[in-house]
Design an enzyme around this catalytic site. Sequence first.
Site, PDB file in Angstrom:
ATOM      1  CG  ASN A 190      -4.933   7.750   1.589  1.00 10.15           C
ATOM      2  OD1 ASN A 190      -4.577   8.285   2.642  1.00 10.15           O
ATOM      3  ND2 ASN A 190      -4.125   7.651   0.553  1.00 10.15           N
ATOM      4  N   GLY A 228      -8.601   1.436   0.115  1.00 11.32           N
ATOM      5  CA  GLY A 228      -8.028   0.577  -0.917  1.00 11.32           C
ATOM      6  C   GLY A 228      -8.966  -0.544  -1.297  1.00 11.32           C
ATOM      7  CG  ASP A 258      -6.415  11.351  -7.816  1.00 12.28           C
ATOM      8  OD1 ASP A 258      -6.536  11.852  -6.685  1.00 12.28           O
ATOM      9  OD2 ASP A 258      -5.324  11.234  -8.407  1.00 12.28           O
ATOM     10  CB  SER A 288      -9.577   3.840 -12.272  1.00 16.06           C
ATOM     11  OG  SER A 288      -9.264   3.706 -10.898  1.00 16.06           O
TER      12      SER A 288
HETATM   13  P1  ATP Z   1      -3.964   6.889  -4.689  1.00 12.12           P
HETATM   14  O1  ATP Z   1      -3.172   7.661  -3.655  1.00 12.12           O
HETATM   15  O2  ATP Z   1      -3.168   5.869  -5.429  1.00 12.12           O
HETATM   16  O3  ATP Z   1      -4.768   7.760  -5.574  1.00 12.12           O
HETATM   17  P2  ATP Z   1      -5.616   6.270  -2.455  1.00 12.12           P
HETATM   18  O4  ATP Z   1      -4.748   5.615  -1.423  1.00 12.12           O
HETATM   19  O5  ATP Z   1      -5.958   7.686  -2.251  1.00 12.12           O
HETATM   20  O6  ATP Z   1      -5.040   6.014  -3.896  1.00 12.12           O
HETATM   21  P3  ATP Z   1      -7.338   4.023  -2.087  1.00 12.12           P
HETATM   22  O7  ATP Z   1      -7.936   4.073  -0.733  1.00 12.12           O
HETATM   23  O8  ATP Z   1      -6.204   3.088  -2.310  1.00 12.12           O
HETATM   24  O9  ATP Z   1      -6.998   5.501  -2.545  1.00 12.12           O
HETATM   25  O10 ATP Z   1      -8.458   3.631  -3.170  1.00 12.12           O
HETATM   26  C1  ATP Z   1      -9.573   4.467  -3.429  1.00 12.12           C
HETATM   27  C2  ATP Z   1     -10.728   3.600  -3.814  1.00 12.12           C
HETATM   28  O11 ATP Z   1     -10.374   2.886  -5.012  1.00 12.12           O
HETATM   29  C3  ATP Z   1     -11.104   2.538  -2.814  1.00 12.12           C
HETATM   30  O12 ATP Z   1     -11.959   3.058  -1.815  1.00 12.12           O
HETATM   31  C4  ATP Z   1     -11.773   1.511  -3.718  1.00 12.12           C
HETATM   32  O13 ATP Z   1     -13.101   1.901  -4.011  1.00 12.12           O
HETATM   33  C5  ATP Z   1     -10.940   1.595  -4.992  1.00 12.12           C
HETATM   34  N1  ATP Z   1      -9.836   0.625  -5.024  1.00 12.12           N
HETATM   35  C6  ATP Z   1      -8.544   0.835  -4.706  1.00 12.12           C
HETATM   36  N2  ATP Z   1      -7.820  -0.298  -4.848  1.00 12.12           N
HETATM   37  C7  ATP Z   1      -8.680  -1.243  -5.286  1.00 12.12           C
HETATM   38  C8  ATP Z   1      -8.557  -2.628  -5.629  1.00 12.12           C
HETATM   39  N3  ATP Z   1      -7.393  -3.278  -5.548  1.00 12.12           N
HETATM   40  N4  ATP Z   1      -9.680  -3.273  -6.046  1.00 12.12           N
HETATM   41  C9  ATP Z   1     -10.874  -2.641  -6.131  1.00 12.12           C
HETATM   42  N5  ATP Z   1     -11.044  -1.345  -5.821  1.00 12.12           N
HETATM   43  C10 ATP Z   1      -9.976  -0.649  -5.409  1.00 12.12           C
HETATM   44  O1  RIB Z   2      -3.078  10.552  -7.024  1.00 15.36           O
HETATM   45  C1  RIB Z   2      -2.248  10.205  -8.084  1.00 15.36           C
HETATM   46  C2  RIB Z   2      -1.509  11.415  -8.584  1.00 15.36           C
HETATM   47  O2  RIB Z   2      -0.669  11.882  -7.572  1.00 15.36           O
HETATM   48  C3  RIB Z   2      -0.636  11.122  -9.776  1.00 15.36           C
HETATM   49  O3  RIB Z   2      -1.309  11.348 -10.999  1.00 15.36           O
HETATM   50  C4  RIB Z   2       0.560  12.029  -9.573  1.00 15.36           C
HETATM   51  O4  RIB Z   2       0.529  13.113 -10.432  1.00 15.36           O
HETATM   52  C5  RIB Z   2       0.493  12.470  -8.109  1.00 15.36           C
HETATM   53  O5  RIB Z   2       0.395  13.804  -7.954  1.00 15.36           O
END
Ligand code: ATP
Ligand code: RIB
Length: 307
Positions: A190, A228, A258, A288
């Site tokens: 990310n 995001g 994820d 999700s």
């Molecule tokens: P986390 O650490 O919470 O698992 P992350 O930071 O690794 O999340 P993000 O880049 O926030 O991942 O989101 C992954 C994908 O989820 C994005 O590329 C997008 O496709 C989708 N996504 C995340 N937030 C949104 C949103 N508010 N609306 C629509 N799609 C979203």
């Molecule tokens: O990416 C989200 C996950 O990160 C949560 O389910 C939590 O378990 C943390 O490890």
Amino acid sequence: MEQTKRGKVVVTGSFITDIAVFTSRFPADGETVPGRSIQFGPGGKGSNQATAASRAGAEVIMITKIGTDFMGEIARTHYKNENMTQKYVYTQEGGETGSAIIEINAETAENRIIVLKGANDALTKEEIDQAEAEFQECDVLLTQLEASQISVLESIRLARRYGKTVVLNPAPAGEIDEALFGEIDYFTPNETEAEFYTGIRVTDEQTAERAADRLLDKGVKNVIITLGKIGVYAKTKEFQGIVPAFRVKAVDTTGAGDAFNGGFCAALAEGKSVRDAVSFANALAALSVTRRGTSPAMPYRGEIEKC
Ligand code: ATP
Ligand code: RIB
């Protein structure tokens, strides 16, 4: 997007019991604020990704490790309910199942997480090797950095031995051997993880491209940076650029990355193009975030196809 072939994905990584508290605002240091609700459930980056891929239609082999405490039962019940094999769900005698305290701002859907890896850190090389036949038969390996380092290295070694596609979601960000970059087909950070590995602050397409170029210089073959609600920036052999996110009302973004990774690998494993796999994963991840929880929030194939 109709399913033409059921791909097989090996996921190695963490199972974590998530304890999520929803609040109107995050407390400042030393402050106590009232919570709105609490939710216990199955989580962990590896297991969330495996669940997403399985619900998206892939055959999934999850390799993980839990403790002998009550939280391990949450894992067992989850895999039973999901019809996922527990053949490679190992147990650390006397060990603690991983757990996470998650604070979610109910107004903004943003989160903060403290994770205890517990038994995930004790996943051994030999335990990965017991699943060698699964690596031989699979289409894609998906792994992250929330279980033991040796389990990550051994998984990648086995997948490479059999010429399989290797996807590394470098979360949570941590040091990795520079030599490993050359073994990775798809590197899927990310924004903050991309910054960790490149030193470039990623905020838009231009900065994402610069970070991706630096990662390509390190040796990874393709880069996909999740952004995001903006969507995804991809710099792959097949195509480059932004693939926008679906517009939804987010209530809990925990595990969005994820969801994306699980969906992307399920789609790659069934033979979709990279562009289509990213779109499919964006749809899965968007659905999700409209629901609370991590693994329980993952949508099913039919829902993704309607998106
Ligand atoms: P986390 O650490 O919470 O698992 P992350 O930071 O690794 O999340 P993000 O880049 O926030 O991942 O989101 C992954 C994908 O989820 C994005 O590329 C997008 O496709 C989708 N996504 C995340 N937030 C949104 C949103 N508010 N609306 C629509 N799609 C979203
Ligand atoms: O990416 C989200 C996950 O990160 C949560 O389910 C939590 O378990 C943390 O490890």
